[in-house]
Design a protein around this motif. Sequence first.
Motif, mmCIF file in Angstrom:
data_model
loop_
_atom_site.group_PDB
_atom_site.id
_atom_site.type_symbol
_atom_site.label_atom_id
_atom_site.label_comp_id
_atom_site.label_asym_id
_atom_site.label_seq_id
_atom_site.Cartn_x
_atom_site.Cartn_y
_atom_site.Cartn_z
ATOM 1 N N ALA A 204 0.836 -1.204 0.000
ATOM 2 C CA ALA A 204 0.000 0.000 0.000
ATOM 3 C C ALA A 204 0.869 1.252 0.000
ATOM 4 C CB ALA A 204 -0.925 -0.001 1.218
ATOM 5 N N LEU A 205 1.938 1.244 0.789
ATOM 6 C CA LEU A 205 2.839 2.399 0.850
ATOM 7 C C LEU A 205 3.495 2.646 -0.506
ATOM 8 C CD1 LEU A 205 4.204 4.556 2.636
ATOM 9 C CD2 LEU A 205 5.969 2.861 3.167
ATOM 10 N N PHE A 206 3.781 1.573 -1.238
ATOM 11 C CA PHE A 206 4.443 1.685 -2.542
ATOM 12 C C PHE A 206 3.450 1.478 -3.692
ATOM 13 C CE2 PHE A 206 8.073 1.135 0.163
ATOM 14 C CZ PHE A 206 9.118 1.795 -0.499
ATOM 15 N N ALA A 207 2.184 1.816 -3.466
ATOM 16 C CA ALA A 207 1.175 1.620 -4.504
ATOM 17 C C ALA A 207 1.526 2.385 -5.777
ATOM 18 C CB ALA A 207 -0.200 2.057 -3.987
ATOM 19 N N ALA A 208 1.984 3.610 -5.638
ATOM 20 C CA ALA A 208 2.317 4.421 -6.812
ATOM 21 C C ALA A 208 3.534 3.876 -7.567
ATOM 22 C CB ALA A 208 2.536 5.876 -6.399
ATOM 23 N N PRO A 209 4.654 3.587 -6.890
ATOM 24 C CA PRO A 209 5.781 2.995 -7.617
ATOM 25 C C PRO A 209 5.435 1.653 -8.263
ATOM 26 C CG PRO A 209 6.521 3.863 -5.521
ATOM 27 C CD PRO A 209 5.022 3.929 -5.516
ATOM 28 N N LEU A 210 4.593 0.853 -7.610
ATOM 29 C CA LEU A 210 4.173 -0.415 -8.201
ATOM 30 C C LEU A 210 3.367 -0.162 -9.477
ATOM 31 C CD1 LEU A 210 3.133 -2.554 -5.097
ATOM 32 C CD2 LEU A 210 4.944 -3.092 -6.729
ATOM 33 N N TYR A 211 2.493 0.814 -9.422
ATOM 34 C CA TYR A 211 1.695 1.190 -10.595
ATOM 35 C C TYR A 211 2.604 1.646 -11.735
ATOM 36 C CZ TYR A 211 -0.656 4.859 -13.336
ATOM 37 O OH TYR A 211 -1.105 5.684 -14.343
ATOM 38 N N GLU A 212 3.592 2.478 -11.408
ATOM 39 C CA GLU A 212 4.508 2.969 -12.453
ATOM 40 C C GLU A 212 5.327 1.831 -13.049
ATOM 41 O OE1 GLU A 212 7.907 6.413 -13.221
ATOM 42 O OE2 GLU A 212 7.347 5.891 -11.163
ATOM 43 N N CYS A 213 5.809 0.943 -12.185
ATOM 44 C CA CYS A 213 6.655 -0.165 -12.642
ATOM 45 C C CYS A 213 5.865 -1.178 -13.465
ATOM 46 C CB CYS A 213 7.300 -0.839 -11.437
ATOM 47 S SG CYS A 213 8.258 -2.319 -11.834
ATOM 48 N N LEU A 214 4.750 -1.649 -12.900
ATOM 49 C CA LEU A 214 4.011 -2.742 -13.536
ATOM 50 C C LEU A 214 3.169 -2.281 -14.719
ATOM 51 C CD1 LEU A 214 2.830 -4.679 -10.352
ATOM 52 C CD2 LEU A 214 4.730 -5.257 -11.866
ATOM 53 N N VAL A 215 2.483 -1.142 -14.556
ATOM 54 C CA VAL A 215 1.541 -0.699 -15.584
ATOM 55 C C VAL A 215 2.182 0.281 -16.566
ATOM 56 C CG1 VAL A 215 -0.680 0.418 -16.005
ATOM 57 C CG2 VAL A 215 -0.382 -1.056 -13.997
ATOM 58 N N VAL A 216 2.684 1.389 -16.040
ATOM 59 C CA VAL A 216 3.209 2.442 -16.913
ATOM 60 C C VAL A 216 4.442 1.972 -17.686
ATOM 61 C CG1 VAL A 216 4.199 4.766 -16.961
ATOM 62 C CG2 VAL A 216 2.272 4.257 -15.455
ATOM 63 N N ASP A 217 5.355 1.270 -16.985
ATOM 64 C CA ASP A 217 6.569 0.782 -17.655
ATOM 65 C C ASP A 217 6.392 -0.598 -18.285
ATOM 66 O OD1 ASP A 217 7.805 3.104 -16.888
ATOM 67 O OD2 ASP A 217 8.767 2.247 -15.111
ATOM 68 N N GLY A 218 5.267 -1.236 -18.029
ATOM 69 C CA GLY A 218 4.957 -2.501 -18.683
ATOM 70 C C GLY A 218 5.685 -3.719 -18.162
ATOM 71 N N VAL A 219 6.181 -3.655 -16.934
ATOM 72 C CA VAL A 219 6.929 -4.794 -16.392
ATOM 73 C C VAL A 219 6.020 -5.991 -16.133
ATOM 74 C CG1 VAL A 219 8.376 -5.548 -14.434
ATOM 75 C CG2 VAL A 219 8.709 -3.288 -15.423
ATOM 76 N N TRP A 220 4.705 -5.753 -16.059
ATOM 77 C CA TRP A 220 3.779 -6.873 -15.853
ATOM 78 C C TRP A 220 3.947 -7.928 -16.943
ATOM 79 C CZ3 TRP A 220 0.222 -8.341 -19.523
ATOM 80 C CH2 TRP A 220 -0.028 -7.432 -20.550
ATOM 81 N N ARG A 221 4.335 -7.511 -18.142
ATOM 82 C CA ARG A 221 4.513 -8.465 -19.245
ATOM 83 C C ARG A 221 5.669 -9.428 -18.967
ATOM 84 N NH1 ARG A 221 5.533 -4.854 -24.259
ATOM 85 N NH2 ARG A 221 6.936 -3.932 -22.698
ATOM 86 N N GLU A 222 6.716 -8.932 -18.299
ATOM 87 C CA GLU A 222 7.857 -9.790 -17.986
ATOM 88 C C GLU A 222 7.478 -10.867 -16.979
ATOM 89 O OE1 GLU A 222 11.168 -7.432 -16.796
ATOM 90 O OE2 GLU A 222 11.071 -6.102 -18.557
#
Length: 301
Positions: free
Chosen positions: A101-119
């Motif tokens: 929860a504390l890192f919700a924004a960095p997780l969003y940027e990493c996984l969604v905005v930068d597309g790391v979810w695909r990896e």
Amino acid sequence: MEHPLTEAQAFGLLTAYTFVYVLPLYASSKTRASPDRSRDAPEAIRARIWTVSLSTTACSLATFFILRHVCSGTACSALRLMGYWPLGVTETLKTCLLTGALFAAPLYECLVVDGVWREWVDGLEPLRHVWAEWPAWRNYVAGPITEECLFRAAAVPLLLKAGSSLGRVIFLSPVVFGLAHVHHFYEFRVTHPETPLVAAIARSVLQFAYTSLFGALANFLFLRTGSLLAVVLVHAFCNSMGLPRVWGSVEPYWLSQADASKSRQAVLWSGVYYVLLFGGAYAWWRNLYTLTESPLALAVF
């Protein structure tokens, strides 16, 4: 109430543990920083991991036998105070949820905005990276395990048994944890002699402040959950995330330079980021005590 271990002795042991952890890194050419060898060189990382593992084991054994003596208890009671057993699986899951929860924004940027979810979907590539790359193994596995075993499991129980106040345990002992990272200033100067002195000092001060702040959080979590596993995983997660972005815009990876709507879309995705940044921090604060409550707690507060 008299304590078999004084507070001065406990802090003295913590300081001694820090020297035992850091000084051996300079005892051999294999582990010392060198102008002609990167800190990330595989042979240097392997040697340093081996060295700090031995140091951490020695300090942990020292605390184990001290606790057996001052508590006149069993091996299980000592391991319990050091957070090794029970593992605290439920506590670990709740603590990871809280940190997420504390890192919700960095997780969003990493996984969604930068597309790391695909990896992750395409074969857990980030985990393979940790397994295959020595710097990643050091930062996300060896470092968190050895540092938490030393500065939490081996140090906090001694301070508690010495009668230290919770405020001192949480906020004062992490200063030693922060100072344990100051030697990186020397290493950085050796490996980056072209960097201005002021910039190197600023880098070291920022690292000291961040590690001390994280040490206070880790102490809080350790005292509340009684689980070493929980703080090790939180440490690894924080290392992987780094400091959250607090300014600037985020740009989705799928937007091309020629996209006429890029600016407008960047504002939208950036807005989502900052909502998550402040909303996640609020959710973390509201649930800080609820999600860290545990029957394994080393202290009640």
